[in-house]
Motif scaffolding. Structure first.
Motif, PDB file in Angstrom:
ATOM      1  N   ILE A  13      13.210 -10.995   9.527  1.00  0.00           N
ATOM      2  CA  ILE A  13      14.066 -12.179   9.549  1.00  0.00           C
ATOM      3  C   ILE A  13      15.534 -11.764   9.590  1.00  0.00           C
ATOM      4  N   ARG A  14      15.887 -10.747   8.813  1.00  0.00           N
ATOM      5  CA  ARG A  14      17.287 -10.268   8.827  1.00  0.00           C
ATOM      6  C   ARG A  14      17.703  -9.851  10.233  1.00  0.00           C
ATOM      7  N   ASP A  15      16.800  -9.254  10.963  1.00  0.00           N
ATOM      8  CA  ASP A  15      17.129  -8.789  12.306  1.00  0.00           C
ATOM      9  C   ASP A  15      17.349  -9.932  13.293  1.00  0.00           C
ATOM     10  N   ARG A  16      16.906 -11.131  12.920  1.00  0.00           N
ATOM     11  CA  ARG A  16      17.066 -12.280  13.815  1.00  0.00           C
ATOM     12  C   ARG A  16      18.325 -13.087  13.541  1.00  0.00           C
ATOM     13  N   VAL A  17      19.133 -12.650  12.575  1.00  0.00           N
ATOM     14  CA  VAL A  17      20.349 -13.393  12.218  1.00  0.00           C
ATOM     15  C   VAL A  17      21.575 -12.499  12.385  1.00  0.00           C
ATOM     16  N   ARG A  18      22.548 -13.019  13.102  1.00  0.00           N
ATOM     17  CA  ARG A  18      23.832 -12.328  13.289  1.00  0.00           C
ATOM     18  C   ARG A  18      24.928 -13.247  12.772  1.00  0.00           C
ATOM     19  N   ILE A  19      25.833 -12.714  11.968  1.00  0.00           N
ATOM     20  CA  ILE A  19      26.926 -13.505  11.386  1.00  0.00           C
ATOM     21  C   ILE A  19      28.250 -13.026  11.956  1.00  0.00           C
ATOM     22  N   ILE A  20      29.029 -13.957  12.480  1.00  0.00           N
ATOM     23  CA  ILE A  20      30.339 -13.645  13.042  1.00  0.00           C
ATOM     24  C   ILE A  20      31.402 -14.404  12.265  1.00  0.00           C
ATOM     25  N   GLU A  21      32.421 -13.708  11.828  1.00  0.00           N
ATOM     26  CA  GLU A  21      33.539 -14.361  11.156  1.00  0.00           C
ATOM     27  C   GLU A  21      34.473 -14.916  12.218  1.00  0.00           C
ATOM     28  N   GLY A  22      34.628 -16.226  12.228  1.00  0.00           N
ATOM     29  CA  GLY A  22      35.472 -16.828  13.248  1.00  0.00           C
ATOM     30  C   GLY A  22      35.475 -18.334  13.150  1.00  0.00           C
ATOM     31  N   ASP A  23      36.129 -18.945  14.102  1.00  0.00           N
ATOM     32  CA  ASP A  23      36.302 -20.389  14.149  1.00  0.00           C
ATOM     33  C   ASP A  23      35.466 -20.969  15.275  1.00  0.00           C
ATOM     34  N   GLY A  24      34.945 -22.162  15.060  1.00  0.00           N
ATOM     35  CA  GLY A  24      34.126 -22.797  16.081  1.00  0.00           C
ATOM     36  C   GLY A  24      34.860 -23.057  17.375  1.00  0.00           C
ATOM     37  N   GLN A  25      36.174 -23.096  17.315  1.00  0.00           N
ATOM     38  CA  GLN A  25      36.952 -23.349  18.525  1.00  0.00           C
ATOM     39  C   GLN A  25      37.160 -22.079  19.346  1.00  0.00           C
ATOM     40  N   ASP A  26      36.656 -20.952  18.844  1.00  0.00           N
ATOM     41  CA  ASP A  26      36.812 -19.680  19.559  1.00  0.00           C
ATOM     42  C   ASP A  26      35.504 -19.188  20.156  1.00  0.00           C
ATOM     43  N   THR A  27      34.541 -20.079  20.363  1.00  0.00           N
ATOM     44  CA  THR A  27      33.252 -19.632  20.883  1.00  0.00           C
ATOM     45  C   THR A  27      33.387 -18.957  22.244  1.00  0.00           C
ATOM     46  N   GLY A  28      34.346 -19.410  23.044  1.00  0.00           N
ATOM     47  CA  GLY A  28      34.545 -18.810  24.361  1.00  0.00           C
ATOM     48  C   GLY A  28      35.005 -17.366  24.300  1.00  0.00           C
ATOM     49  N   VAL A  29      35.568 -16.954  23.168  1.00  0.00           N
ATOM     50  CA  VAL A  29      36.001 -15.566  22.987  1.00  0.00           C
ATOM     51  C   VAL A  29      34.802 -14.663  22.730  1.00  0.00           C
ATOM     52  N   HIS A  30      33.826 -15.184  22.014  1.00  0.00           N
ATOM     53  CA  HIS A  30      32.693 -14.365  21.568  1.00  0.00           C
ATOM     54  C   HIS A  30      31.481 -14.411  22.492  1.00  0.00           C
ATOM     55  N   PHE A  31      31.308 -15.507  23.233  1.00  0.00           N
ATOM     56  CA  PHE A  31      30.058 -15.699  23.970  1.00  0.00           C
ATOM     57  C   PHE A  31      30.323 -16.161  25.401  1.00  0.00           C
TER      58      PHE A  31
END
Length: 233
Positions: free
Chosen positions: A66-84
Motif C-alpha cells: 500500500i505504501r508503494d501505491r501512495v506518493r505525497i507531493i508538497e505543493g499547492d493545488g494551483q500548481d498541478t501543471g508544474v508537476h504533472f
C-alpha cells in the motif's frame, strides 16, 4: 461521501481497473489511503506541513504494498501543471479546498486538464445556498439573517472562507469540459453536531438517513456540503 465516490468510480470504470488518482489537498491522507488499499495508485498534493506529517505517519503504518501505491507531493493545488502532464489521471479529488481559494476558476480548469478522457473530477464544497442553516438550527437568529445572500462564512477553525453555489459550479464544470454528472448533499442532518461528539448507539441508522437524504430532493439542497462529480469529455 466515500460511498458516493465509490459509486461513481464503479459506474465509470471497469471492475478491477487500477486507477491513477490525484488527491489535491489530501490533508492527513484519509481518502488517499482508502483508495490505495483498494489497489489504486494515488498521488497526494498538500501544502500544510502538519498535514503532510500526519499523512506520512499514517502511511508508515500500512503494509509495503500500500505504501508503494501512495506518493505525497508538497505543493499547492494551483500548481498541478508544474508537476504533472495533462491527462495524467483517471480520477481527481478536490475535497474541502475550494473554500480557501478566492477565485476558483483557474484551479478548476487546471484540475480538469489533469484528467484523461472520461476521467472523474470529484469536488467537495461548502454549500452557499444553505449557509443560514447552521446558525439557524443552533438558535443564532442574527447569524442566520447575516448568512442569507452571502458567499462567506467563518469555519470551525475560526477562518473566514467562502462557499459555492450549485448553479455556479455546474456552469463552471461545463465551461472546463468536465460537465456535472451527479451531485449529492453531505451533512444534511449532522452539521450542528459537536466536533468531539462520540458515535451514537444508532450510528448505522444515522448513516443510512444521511445517505438517503444526500441523494434525495429537497433535503440534499440544504446540506452543509455538496459533493459534485464531473466527467471529462
Amino acid at each position: 461521501m466515500a460511498r458516493q465516490l465509490d459509486e461513481q468510480i464503479a459506474g465509470r470504470f471497469p471492475v478491477g481497473q487500477r486507477l491513477r488518482v490525484l488527491d489535491v489537498g489530501m490533508g492527513q491522507g484519509t481518502q488517499a489511503l482508502r483508495l490505495a488499499r483498494t489497489g489504486h495508485q494515488v498521488t497526494g498534493v498538500e501544502r500544510e506541513p502538519t498535514m503532510i506529517a500526519a499523512a506520512r505517519e499514517a502511511l508508515a503504518g500500512e503494509p509495503v504494498g500500500i505504501r508503494d501505491r501512495v506518493r505525497i507531493i508538497e505543493g499547492d493545488g494551483q500548481d498541478t501543471g508544474v508537476h504533472f502532464l495533462p491527462g495524467s489521471f483517471d480520477v481527481v479529488l478536490c475535497h474541502g479546498v475550494l473554500m480557501y481559494v478566492e477565485e476558483p476558476d483557474a484551479l478548476l480548469a487546471g484540475l480538469a486538464r489533469m484528467l484523461a478522457p472520461g476521467g472523474l473530477l470529484s469536488l467537495l464544497v461548502r454549500n452557499a445556498d444553505a449557509l443560514a442553516m447552521r446558525p439557524g438550527l443552533s438558535g443564532d437568529w442574527a447569524g442566520a439573517l447575516d448568512a442569507f445572500d452571502t458567499f462567506s462564512y467563518r469555519n470551525r477553525l475560526g477562518l473566514d472562507v467562502r462557499a459555492d453555489r450549485l448553479t455556479t459550479l455546474t456552469a463552471a464544470l461545463a465551461g472546463i469540459g468536465a460537465p456535472l454528472q451527479s451531485w449529492y448533499g453531505v451533512r444534511v442532518f449532522t452539521d450542528t453536531a459537536a466536533d468531539d461528539a462520540g458515535a451514537p448507539d444508532d450510528l448505522a441508522a444515522l448513516l443510512a438517513a444521511e445517505e438517503r437524504a444526500g441523494r434525495t430532493d429537497p433535503y440534499r439542497a440544504v446540506a452543509a456540503l455538496l459533493h459534485l462529480c464531473g466527467v471529462r469529455g
